[in-house]
Write a protein that holds these residues in place. Structure first.
Motif, PDB file in Angstrom:
ATOM      1  N   PRO A 299     -25.847 -35.819   3.042  1.00 12.16           N
ATOM      2  CA  PRO A 299     -24.396 -35.186   2.830  1.00 12.16           C
ATOM      3  C   PRO A 299     -24.607 -34.465   1.377  1.00 12.16           C
ATOM      4  O   PRO A 299     -24.024 -33.556   1.110  1.00 12.16           O
ATOM      5  N   VAL A 300     -25.165 -35.167   0.353  1.00  9.44           N
ATOM      6  CA  VAL A 300     -24.873 -34.499  -0.961  1.00  9.44           C
ATOM      7  C   VAL A 300     -26.030 -33.253  -0.772  1.00  9.44           C
ATOM      8  O   VAL A 300     -25.589 -32.090  -1.497  1.00  9.44           O
ATOM      9  N   ILE A 301     -27.163 -33.482  -0.210  1.00 11.07           N
ATOM     10  CA  ILE A 301     -28.055 -32.110   0.130  1.00 11.07           C
ATOM     11  C   ILE A 301     -27.373 -30.943   0.684  1.00 11.07           C
ATOM     12  O   ILE A 301     -27.384 -29.855   0.272  1.00 11.07           O
ATOM     13  N   PHE A 302     -26.664 -31.436   1.719  1.00 14.17           N
ATOM     14  CA  PHE A 302     -25.793 -30.264   2.376  1.00 14.17           C
ATOM     15  C   PHE A 302     -24.814 -29.592   1.401  1.00 14.17           C
ATOM     16  O   PHE A 302     -24.499 -28.708   1.476  1.00 14.17           O
ATOM     17  N   GLY A 303     -23.994 -30.595   0.783  1.00 14.29           N
ATOM     18  CA  GLY A 303     -23.081 -29.868  -0.061  1.00 14.29           C
ATOM     19  C   GLY A 303     -23.460 -29.144  -1.368  1.00 14.29           C
ATOM     20  O   GLY A 303     -23.034 -28.003  -1.417  1.00 14.29           O
ATOM     21  N   ILE A 304     -24.888 -29.527  -1.683  1.00 14.40           N
ATOM     22  CA  ILE A 304     -25.462 -28.489  -2.729  1.00 14.40           C
ATOM     23  C   ILE A 304     -26.015 -27.340  -2.172  1.00 14.40           C
ATOM     24  O   ILE A 304     -25.694 -26.263  -2.691  1.00 14.40           O
ATOM     25  N   ALA A 305     -26.271 -27.340  -0.700  1.00 17.43           N
ATOM     26  CA  ALA A 305     -26.890 -26.138  -0.165  1.00 17.43           C
ATOM     27  C   ALA A 305     -25.829 -25.227   0.202  1.00 17.43           C
ATOM     28  O   ALA A 305     -25.929 -23.896  -0.083  1.00 17.43           O
TER      29      ALA A 305
ATOM     30  N   ILE B 147     -23.252 -20.354  -1.098  1.00 21.43           N
ATOM     31  CA  ILE B 147     -22.409 -19.642  -0.358  1.00 21.43           C
ATOM     32  C   ILE B 147     -20.980 -19.884  -0.712  1.00 21.43           C
ATOM     33  O   ILE B 147     -20.380 -18.646  -0.548  1.00 21.43           O
ATOM     34  N   LEU B 148     -20.459 -20.978  -0.911  1.00 21.06           N
ATOM     35  CA  LEU B 148     -19.196 -21.029  -1.626  1.00 21.06           C
ATOM     36  C   LEU B 148     -18.857 -20.059  -2.978  1.00 21.06           C
ATOM     37  O   LEU B 148     -17.927 -19.456  -2.931  1.00 21.06           O
ATOM     38  N   TRP B 149     -20.023 -20.183  -3.622  1.00 21.80           N
ATOM     39  CA  TRP B 149     -19.832 -19.362  -4.763  1.00 21.80           C
ATOM     40  C   TRP B 149     -19.693 -17.884  -4.410  1.00 21.80           C
ATOM     41  O   TRP B 149     -18.721 -17.171  -5.089  1.00 21.80           O
ATOM     42  N   MET B 150     -20.200 -17.333  -3.520  1.00 24.35           N
ATOM     43  CA  MET B 150     -20.093 -15.891  -3.252  1.00 24.35           C
ATOM     44  C   MET B 150     -18.794 -15.521  -2.631  1.00 24.35           C
ATOM     45  O   MET B 150     -18.306 -14.611  -2.910  1.00 24.35           O
ATOM     46  N   LEU B 151     -18.493 -16.626  -1.801  1.00 23.74           N
ATOM     47  CA  LEU B 151     -17.175 -16.395  -0.836  1.00 23.74           C
ATOM     48  C   LEU B 151     -15.881 -16.398  -1.843  1.00 23.74           C
ATOM     49  O   LEU B 151     -15.202 -15.473  -1.798  1.00 23.74           O
ATOM     50  N   VAL B 152     -16.040 -17.255  -2.667  1.00 27.96           N
ATOM     51  CA  VAL B 152     -14.898 -17.449  -3.649  1.00 27.96           C
ATOM     52  C   VAL B 152     -14.849 -16.300  -4.737  1.00 27.96           C
ATOM     53  O   VAL B 152     -13.853 -15.663  -4.917  1.00 27.96           O
ATOM     54  N   LEU B 153     -16.046 -15.913  -5.164  1.00 29.11           N
ATOM     55  CA  LEU B 153     -16.137 -14.775  -6.126  1.00 29.11           C
ATOM     56  C   LEU B 153     -15.517 -13.370  -5.609  1.00 29.11           C
ATOM     57  O   LEU B 153     -15.012 -12.732  -6.359  1.00 29.11           O
ATOM     58  N   SER B 154     -16.028 -13.323  -4.330  1.00 27.58           N
ATOM     59  CA  SER B 154     -15.790 -11.972  -3.369  1.00 27.58           C
ATOM     60  C   SER B 154     -14.266 -12.110  -3.162  1.00 27.58           C
ATOM     61  O   SER B 154     -13.529 -11.059  -3.107  1.00 27.58           O
TER      62      SER B 154
ATOM     63  N   LEU C 145     -16.848 -26.346  -7.474  1.00 28.61           N
ATOM     64  CA  LEU C 145     -16.972 -27.589  -7.522  1.00 28.61           C
ATOM     65  C   LEU C 145     -16.143 -28.548  -6.859  1.00 28.61           C
ATOM     66  O   LEU C 145     -16.580 -29.372  -6.048  1.00 28.61           O
ATOM     67  N   LEU C 146     -14.835 -28.037  -6.774  1.00 19.56           N
ATOM     68  CA  LEU C 146     -13.847 -28.824  -5.925  1.00 19.56           C
ATOM     69  C   LEU C 146     -13.993 -28.927  -4.707  1.00 19.56           C
ATOM     70  O   LEU C 146     -13.927 -29.762  -3.884  1.00 19.56           O
ATOM     71  N   VAL C 147     -14.530 -27.557  -4.054  1.00 17.94           N
ATOM     72  CA  VAL C 147     -14.798 -27.313  -2.612  1.00 17.94           C
ATOM     73  C   VAL C 147     -15.911 -27.926  -2.266  1.00 17.94           C
ATOM     74  O   VAL C 147     -16.095 -28.657  -0.988  1.00 17.94           O
TER      75      VAL C 147
END
Length: 83
Positions: free
Chosen positions: A19-25, A29-36, A61-63
């Motif tokens: 689960p930690v590996i999936f979260g880091i992976a 994707i979350l970075w690009m989504l939130v930033l855009s 980081l929260l998400v």
């Protein structure tokens, strides 16, 4: 060559590390989504990209931590069904 010597080692890995590996992976994707989506609005409010990126980092980081908790919960349900 087997990656895991026995079934119990594999189960422990699936419940903790995977689960930690999936979260880091998912983090980029979350970075690009939130930033855009939120980035332009934050930039118009703050007028500074470093401040905008700082706020986006906190959101990501929260998400990501929520995703890790979700993946761990799903992993526990999946591996407990067989018993």
């Amino acid at each position: 060559m087997k990656l895991f010597p026995d079934v119990e080692t594999r189960k422990r890995f699936m419940k903790t590390a995977l689960p930690v590996i999936f979260g880091i992976a998912w983090t980029p994707i979350l970075w690009m989504l939130v930033l855009s989506t939120v980035g332009p609005a934050l930039f118009s409010v703050t007028g500074s990209w470093p401040v905008t990126h700082g706020a986006v980092i906190i959101m990501v980081l929260l998400v990501t931590s929520l995703f890790i908790k979700l993946f761990m919960r799903i992993g526990r349900k999946f591996h407990n069904e067989g018993h």
